[in-house]
Each structure stands twice: as C-alpha cells, then as structure tokens.
Design a protein around this motif. Structure first.
Motif, PDB file in Angstrom:
ATOM      1  N   ARG A   1       4.663   5.454  -4.901  1.00  0.00           N
ATOM      2  CA  ARG A   1       5.340   5.192  -6.067  1.00  0.00           C
ATOM      3  C   ARG A   1       6.578   4.857  -5.990  1.00  0.00           C
ATOM      4  N   ALA A   2       7.087   3.829  -5.039  1.00  0.00           N
ATOM      5  CA  ALA A   2       8.439   3.357  -5.007  1.00  0.00           C
ATOM      6  C   ALA A   2       8.214   2.146  -4.375  1.00  0.00           C
TER       7      ALA A   2
ATOM      8  N   GLN B   1       0.609  -1.200   0.057  1.00  0.00           N
ATOM      9  CA  GLN B   1      -0.150   0.073  -0.168  1.00  0.00           C
ATOM     10  C   GLN B   1       0.752   1.261  -0.227  1.00  0.00           C
ATOM     11  N   VAL B   2       1.837   1.265   0.924  1.00  0.00           N
ATOM     12  CA  VAL B   2       2.751   2.318   0.899  1.00  0.00           C
ATOM     13  C   VAL B   2       3.356   2.569  -0.562  1.00  0.00           C
TER      14      VAL B   2
ATOM     15  N   ASN C   1      11.775   7.526  -0.110  1.00  0.00           N
ATOM     16  CA  ASN C   1      11.416   8.532   1.126  1.00  0.00           C
ATOM     17  C   ASN C   1      11.089   7.762   2.355  1.00  0.00           C
ATOM     18  N   GLN C   2      11.793   7.902   3.302  1.00  0.00           N
ATOM     19  CA  GLN C   2      11.614   6.964   4.485  1.00  0.00           C
ATOM     20  C   GLN C   2      10.022   7.280   5.080  1.00  0.00           C
TER      21      GLN C   2
ATOM     22  N   GLN D   1       2.244  15.711   0.856  1.00  0.00           N
ATOM     23  CA  GLN D   1       0.941  15.912   1.559  1.00  0.00           C
ATOM     24  C   GLN D   1      -0.159  15.220   0.876  1.00  0.00           C
ATOM     25  N   ALA D   2      -0.274  14.930  -0.541  1.00  0.00           N
ATOM     26  CA  ALA D   2      -1.261  14.259  -1.195  1.00  0.00           C
ATOM     27  C   ALA D   2      -1.020  12.635  -0.868  1.00  0.00           C
ATOM     28  N   ALA D   3       0.245  12.156  -0.977  1.00  0.00           N
ATOM     29  CA  ALA D   3       0.288  10.894  -0.501  1.00  0.00           C
ATOM     30  C   ALA D   3       0.079  10.389   0.630  1.00  0.00           C
TER      31      ALA D   3
END
Length: 157
Positions: A47-48, A41-42, A77-78, A143-145
C-alpha cells in the motif's frame, strides 16, 4: 552384444526416469530473478509506491553453495527480497534447515511453497523445490503483507 543390450535396457530406463524426476521439480533461474516481484505488485501489497529494485549478488551462505540475487525495493518500508536457485531440491532442503537454526525462534508460515517460517524479527524465509527465498520489510508488523508477497513468488516457481 544383444544380451548386453537387453541386460542394460532396464538400467537405462531407470536412469532416464531418475533424470526426468530429478529435473521436474527444479526451477531454473530466470534472466532477472527480481522480475518475480514487480514494483507494482510490491506497492499494491504494501500500500505504497515502490521503485524498481536495486539488484546485487547475494553471498553464498556456505562454501560450495550457490550465490543468489538481492533485490532492494525502496518505498515507505524498504523491502529486501533475496533468492537462491540451489542445484537440487535436496540441497535447498538441507541448506534451509541449516540456516533455520540461526533464526530461532521461528513461527511457521503456511501456504507458501514447501516450507516457510517467520524469524523473530518478522522476516519471511521460504523454500519451494530447489529455490530458497527471503523477504524482509524491517518490521514484524508486516507479516500479512510478506505472506502475500511470498505467495506471489512461490506461485511463479
């Protein structure tokens, strides 16, 4: 004795209703709170590719409050996901308001739980019922993610 039972019946009924409504909105902590957000999901939202979260205990923000769970997802990005299951919705609401003072200025975030906001660094803080959670990707550009991830978490509570 019969008069006593008749006199106590309304009180017992009100107490039962109170217990039912007090527990109806309280989410219970799952065996693994990190399971509320899977690496898939993350990864899909961010997108990674992300690894399974590293789980640890999150400290109590105040004396007599509960400890939480930290979930760290490593990827481009952690992502830091912190979650607390407070004893009641009232406790969560009070703590959420107290903690909000430390993160000013804030920007409201809609559609996530009962209340949510972004802090000045772009991290999402949210509350739903007796649960408070935090999502931080280390930048205010995602913020959107974080909103999408917050909706996923809140939808499972």
């Amino acid at each position: 004795m019969t008069r006593f039972v008749k006199a106590m019946s309304p009180i017992a009924a009100l107490f039962a209703v109170y217990l039912f409504t007090a527990s109806a909105h309280a989410a219970t902590e799952p065996p693994d709170p990190c399971s509320l957000l899977t690496p898939a999901q993350v990864g899909n939202v961010m997108r990674a590719t992300y690894t399974a979260p590293l789980k640890s205990v999150a400290p109590q923000p105040y004396a007599n409050s509960v400890t939480g769970t930290d979930c760290r997802y490593n990827g481009r990005n952690q992502l830091w996901f912190r979650i607390y299951y407070d004893r009641s919705a009232n406790d969560a609401t009070t703590l959420f308001a107290k903690l909000k003072m430390f993160y000013s200025p804030t920007t409201p975030a809609s559609g996530i739980g009962d209340e949510a906001y972004f802090d000045k660094e772009g991290a999402l803080h949210a509350r739903k019922g007796n649960v408070r959670f935090y999502l931080n990707a280390g930048t205010d550009k995602l913020q959107a993610a974080l909103t999408k991830l917050g909706e996923i978490v809140a939808g499972q509570l």
